[in-house]
Design a protein around this motif. Structure first.
Motif, PDB file in Angstrom:
ATOM      1  N   GLN A  39       0.829  -1.204   0.000  1.00 62.47           N
ATOM      2  CA  GLN A  39       0.000   0.000   0.000  1.00 62.47           C
ATOM      3  C   GLN A  39       0.867   1.260   0.000  1.00 62.47           C
ATOM      4  OE1 GLN A  39      -3.474   0.007   2.676  1.00 62.47           O
ATOM      5  NE2 GLN A  39      -2.947  -2.121   3.119  1.00 62.47           N
TER       6      GLN A  39
ATOM      7  N   MET B 251      -0.322   8.848   6.067  1.00 63.86           N
ATOM      8  CA  MET B 251       0.986   9.149   5.469  1.00 63.86           C
ATOM      9  C   MET B 251       1.134  10.650   5.199  1.00 63.86           C
ATOM     10  SD  MET B 251       2.743   6.294   5.136  1.00 63.86           S
ATOM     11  CE  MET B 251       3.962   6.683   3.906  1.00 63.86           C
ATOM     12  N   TYR B 252       0.070  11.299   4.723  1.00 69.13           N
ATOM     13  CA  TYR B 252       0.149  12.735   4.469  1.00 69.13           C
ATOM     14  C   TYR B 252       0.367  13.508   5.765  1.00 69.13           C
ATOM     15  CZ  TYR B 252      -1.057  12.610  -0.459  1.00 69.13           C
ATOM     16  OH  TYR B 252      -1.033  12.400  -1.800  1.00 69.13           O
TER      17      TYR B 252
ATOM     18  N   LEU C 119       1.216   4.275  -2.897  1.00 72.14           N
ATOM     19  CA  LEU C 119       1.055   5.703  -2.586  1.00 72.14           C
ATOM     20  C   LEU C 119       2.264   6.540  -2.992  1.00 72.14           C
ATOM     21  CD1 LEU C 119      -0.500   5.714   0.993  1.00 72.14           C
ATOM     22  CD2 LEU C 119      -1.508   6.641  -1.074  1.00 72.14           C
TER      23      LEU C 119
ATOM     24  N   TYR D 188      -7.920  15.835  -2.891  1.00 70.48           N
ATOM     25  CA  TYR D 188      -8.652  15.470  -1.686  1.00 70.48           C
ATOM     26  C   TYR D 188      -9.881  16.344  -1.533  1.00 70.48           C
ATOM     27  CZ  TYR D 188      -5.172  12.299   0.148  1.00 70.48           C
ATOM     28  OH  TYR D 188      -4.347  11.241   0.318  1.00 70.48           O
TER      29      TYR D 188
ATOM     30  N   ASP E 205      -3.499   6.656   3.288  1.00 65.60           N
ATOM     31  CA  ASP E 205      -3.020   7.867   2.627  1.00 65.60           C
ATOM     32  C   ASP E 205      -3.111   9.088   3.540  1.00 65.60           C
ATOM     33  OD1 ASP E 205      -5.784   7.825   2.486  1.00 65.60           O
ATOM     34  OD2 ASP E 205      -5.874   8.647   0.458  1.00 65.60           O
ATOM     35  N   SER E 206      -4.207   9.212   4.265  1.00 65.56           N
ATOM     36  CA  SER E 206      -4.336  10.338   5.194  1.00 65.56           C
ATOM     37  C   SER E 206      -3.271  10.266   6.280  1.00 65.56           C
ATOM     38  CB  SER E 206      -5.710  10.338   5.857  1.00 65.56           C
ATOM     39  OG  SER E 206      -6.698  10.571   4.907  1.00 65.56           O
TER      40      SER E 206
ATOM     41  N   ARG F 237      -7.604   4.979   6.772  1.00 68.27           N
ATOM     42  CA  ARG F 237      -7.008   5.446   5.506  1.00 68.27           C
ATOM     43  C   ARG F 237      -5.509   5.642   5.664  1.00 68.27           C
ATOM     44  NH1 ARG F 237     -10.364   9.419   1.998  1.00 68.27           N
ATOM     45  NH2 ARG F 237      -8.420   9.099   0.904  1.00 68.27           N
TER      46      ARG F 237
ATOM     47  N   GLU G  36      -3.645  17.189  -5.207  1.00 69.66           N
ATOM     48  CA  GLU G  36      -3.856  15.797  -4.815  1.00 69.66           C
ATOM     49  C   GLU G  36      -5.306  15.360  -4.962  1.00 69.66           C
ATOM     50  OE1 GLU G  36      -1.478  13.641  -4.210  1.00 69.66           O
ATOM     51  OE2 GLU G  36      -0.029  15.236  -4.587  1.00 69.66           O
TER      52      GLU G  36
ATOM     53  N   ARG H  88       2.084   9.652  -5.418  1.00 72.83           N
ATOM     54  CA  ARG H  88       1.330  10.782  -4.852  1.00 72.83           C
ATOM     55  C   ARG H  88       2.107  11.450  -3.731  1.00 72.83           C
ATOM     56  NH1 ARG H  88      -3.957   8.126  -3.114  1.00 72.83           N
ATOM     57  NH2 ARG H  88      -4.302  10.150  -2.181  1.00 72.83           N
ATOM     58  N   LEU H  89       2.780  10.659  -2.914  1.00 67.68           N
ATOM     59  CA  LEU H  89       3.575  11.226  -1.822  1.00 67.68           C
ATOM     60  C   LEU H  89       4.731  12.058  -2.370  1.00 67.68           C
ATOM     61  CD1 LEU H  89       3.718   8.157   0.597  1.00 67.68           C
ATOM     62  CD2 LEU H  89       2.459  10.290   0.948  1.00 67.68           C
TER      63      LEU H  89
END
Length: 179
Positions: free
Chosen positions: A25, A75-76, A29, A144, A72-73, A70, A142, A32-33
Motif C-alpha cells: 500500500q 501518510m500525508y 502511494l 482530496y 493515505d491520510s 485510511r 492531490e 502521490r507522496l
C-alpha cells in the motif's frame, strides 16, 4: 506441483490481491507522496528527501497505523509533520550558519536551474504562506475533498476552505503578474 499446492498458491495470491500488505500500500502511494513532497519542499530533490523521511517514519511507527483506516491520510499527516520539523530545523540552521545559496550567483546556471526558473506555477506556489500552500496542494493537486484535507492538516473544514480560497486567489494574482 500437485493440485492442492496449486490451489493453495492461487488462494494465497488472491488473498494478497484483496488485502495488500502495508508495504504494498505504501508503494502504491509513493507517486502521490513524491508529488506532494515536491510541492511542499519546492524542489524535487528536497521533496525526495522529505518523502524518504516520511516513509522511514511510517515504517518505524507501523504499529500505530490501524488496519481499516485510511493509509493515505495517515501518510500525508506524517509528511506534513516531517515538513514542519524540517522548516524549524532550517530556521535554526539559518540563524547559526551562512545561507546555502550565499554563493549561488557565482558561475553560470546549469540546465536544472534553468528548468526550475521556467516553472512559474512552482515559484508562485512557493510564495504562498505554508498553510495556504498545503491547502492548495492537498485539494487542487492531490484531489482530496475539503473534509479529508482538513483531517490531514488538522483543522476545521471552514478554516481549510478559507486557506484554500486565499491561496488560490494569491496564486492566480502571482501567475497574472508573471505572465
Amino acid at each position: 506441483m500437485d493440485e492442492t499446492a496449486r490451489v493453495s498458491r492461487l488462494i494465497h495470491v488472491e488473498a494478497k490481491r484483496v488485502n495488500p500488505s502495508f508495504e504494498e500500500q505504501v508503494t502504491d502511494l509513493l507517486p502521490r507522496l513524491r508529488r506532494f513532497a515536491a510541492g511542499l519542499a519546492g524542489s524535487p530533490a528536497d521533496g525526495d528527501d522529505l518523502c524518504q523521511t516520511t516513509i522511514e517514519r511510517a515504517f518505524v511507527n507501523r504499529d500505530k497505523w490501524q488496519d481499516g483506516t485510511r493509509l493515505d491520510s495517515w501518510m500525508y499527516r506524517i509528511m506534513r509533520n516531517c515538513w514542519i520539523d524540517e522548516c524549524r530545523t532550517r530556521t535554526r540552521r539559518n540563524v547559526t550558519f551562512v545561507a546555502e545559496d550565499a554563493g549561488a550567483d557565482t558561475g553560470g546556471c546549469g540546465p536544472q536551474e534553468a528548468v526550475m526558473e521556467l516553472s512559474y506555477v512552482d515559484r508562485a506556489l512557493q510564495q504562498l504562506p505554508e498553510e495556504q500552500r498545503e491547502a492548495v496542494l492537498l485539494v487542487m493537486v492531490e484531489g482530496y475533498a475539503y473534509k479529508e484535507a482538513a483531517v490531514i492538516v488538522g483543522c476545521p473544514v471552514g478554516t481549510l476552505n478559507s486557506r484554500l480560497v486565499r491561496g488560490r486567489d494569491a496564486l492566480l494574482a502571482l501567475l497574472k503578474d508573471a505572465a
